[in-house]
Design a protein around this motif. Structure first.
Motif, PDB file in Angstrom:
ATOM      1  N   LYS A 100       0.837  -1.203   0.000  1.00 25.45           N
ATOM      2  CA  LYS A 100       0.000   0.000   0.000  1.00 25.45           C
ATOM      3  C   LYS A 100       0.874   1.256   0.000  1.00 25.45           C
ATOM      4  CE  LYS A 100      -3.628  -2.624   0.452  1.00 25.45           C
ATOM      5  NZ  LYS A 100      -4.149  -3.110  -0.837  1.00 25.45           N
ATOM      6  N   LYS A 102       1.308   4.940  -1.865  1.00 25.41           N
ATOM      7  CA  LYS A 102       0.566   5.848  -2.738  1.00 25.41           C
ATOM      8  C   LYS A 102       1.378   6.123  -4.015  1.00 25.41           C
ATOM      9  CE  LYS A 102      -1.823  10.204  -2.900  1.00 25.41           C
ATOM     10  NZ  LYS A 102      -1.766  11.604  -2.528  1.00 25.41           N
TER      11      LYS A 102
ATOM     12  N   GLU B 230      -7.483  -3.544  -7.578  1.00 32.81           N
ATOM     13  CA  GLU B 230      -8.193  -2.517  -6.817  1.00 32.81           C
ATOM     14  C   GLU B 230      -8.815  -1.505  -7.775  1.00 32.81           C
ATOM     15  OE1 GLU B 230      -5.283  -1.404  -3.894  1.00 32.81           O
ATOM     16  OE2 GLU B 230      -5.554  -3.271  -2.801  1.00 32.81           O
TER      17      GLU B 230
END
Lengths: 241, 241
Positions: A100, A102, B230
């Motif tokens: 995760k 960005k 996602e």
């Protein structure tokens, strides 16, 4: 945080404001040495991670490691970040490890668009991009695409058209397209778009000079309506003029 | 002197420095009203010539008249100046009348590249651009190109995908591509790239929602390797990761 930045073909003027802002906001700059040099004015005092050609996976893994340490990292591609660039590889690596971090993809002017502006207006209508490098794509797939693109009368932009290790790909590509591209079809050849040594030549399909082309070159082949006027290559959009 | 300027998809940050410089250097700005509004910060105090859609030829003729008077004129297109933009039309008009007016084509980030950055990295490999508008192109040509692009397993970017007057073009296009595009092929839909109301949706070929799409939308259809992770659409370049 990782910015994947398309820095445009080369010269500062073809960068977007967003690319410049993202470079300035980054703490670590990761890229192929040639591209690092192109943006050196914007990255003084920043940590630089650079390496050579064909080290793309290592480079992106390095970028991810730096981002894991909490640093703001810029991964730079020439042209656009997503057209044969590094955006996909960064996202692939992150999706595979389910990390995760960005990511902000910053688009840029790809080389064909830069080349087209130099040639006049060759890409005014439906077009294809095909890379002739078979390092990552089976040659059969490339052949099929060349055939389909020519049969569909697309304007065709060839990336990675010819290198020392792939001397004959461009000639083979022309052989495949010959069935559909008339001998007078204009062919635009631009070397070093937006960089030192930029130059253009406009030839025809029949009189193509393969020796002029190397890895720094973009080749744009017109559609059935494309014509040459003085030193320009023009593809009509279809307006009545 | 005429600058033909690609102003990028919309927001200021996606303009190139060259586009900004060219706007600032111009005395007269010629463009479709919507695009004039997008750059209004850069063109205070300049003479503005604007008109509506489908007035492209008139607009370019106006620009040429102003340039003949010795003025520096900017003709603006959204996205790139040469991809379905005004560069070709300006050069066509000048070549037809054999007028010697200096033209500088200023490239820009086209909408598909902007949309791709929002979707993740869908255009990492060979791709096509096809406009579904048959105002200037016979529908049979568009059909043929859709067929060839799908058969070649290109990533396909659709411009002008659907309008009030052409409600069914997109659905017809999907019908043509169905032979070659598997039902799970990701489809990225981006509205208002770089403008107010920007938003993205990622669907699959089988579950496409045609009603979501209008003239402000770019549709990007993946190739056989494209996948969804996602909220991202990713086309692998072929690296071993």
């Amino acid at each position: 945080m990782i910015y994947v930045i398309g820095i445009g073909p080369g010269k500062r003027e073809l960068m977007t404001l967003e690319a410049i802002n993202a470079l300035e906001d980054s703490e670590v700059i990761v890229g192929y040495k040639t591209y690092i040099d192109l943006v050196k004015d914007f990255i003084q005092d920043k940590e630089i991670v650079q390496n050579g050609m064909r080290k793309e996976v290592d480079r992106c893994k390095d970028a991810i490691e730096k981002a894991k340490e909490g640093k703001k990292v810029a991964v730079i591609s020439s042209g656009d970040s997503g057209i044969y660039g590094m955006a996909g590889l960064i996202l692939e690596l992150l999706s595979k490890e389910d990390l995760k971090i960005k990511v902000k993809v910053v688009p840029g002017v790809t080389a064909s668009i830069g080349a087209a502006a130099i040639l006049g207006a060759p890409i005014m209508h439906d077009f294809c991009h095909i890379s002739l490098s078979d390092l990552l794509t089976p040659w059969e797939v490339i052949e099929k695409r060349l055939e389909m693109a020519a049969a569909g009368d697309f304007v065709i932009c060839l990336y990675n058209p010819r290198s020392k290790g792939r001397q004959d790909h461009l000639e083979k590509a022309f052989e495949i397209m010959k069935k559909h591209k008339g001998e007078n079809t204009p062919v635009g050849i631009v070397k070093n778009v937006g960089r030192e040594g930029e130059n253009k030549t406009i030839l025809t399909f029949e009189n193509m000079d393969f020796e002029m082309v190397d890895m720094t070159t973009i080749v744009i082949i017109g559609n059935k309506s494309t014509y040459i006027h003085e030193d320009q290559m023009i593809t009509p959009r279809g307006y009545v003029v």
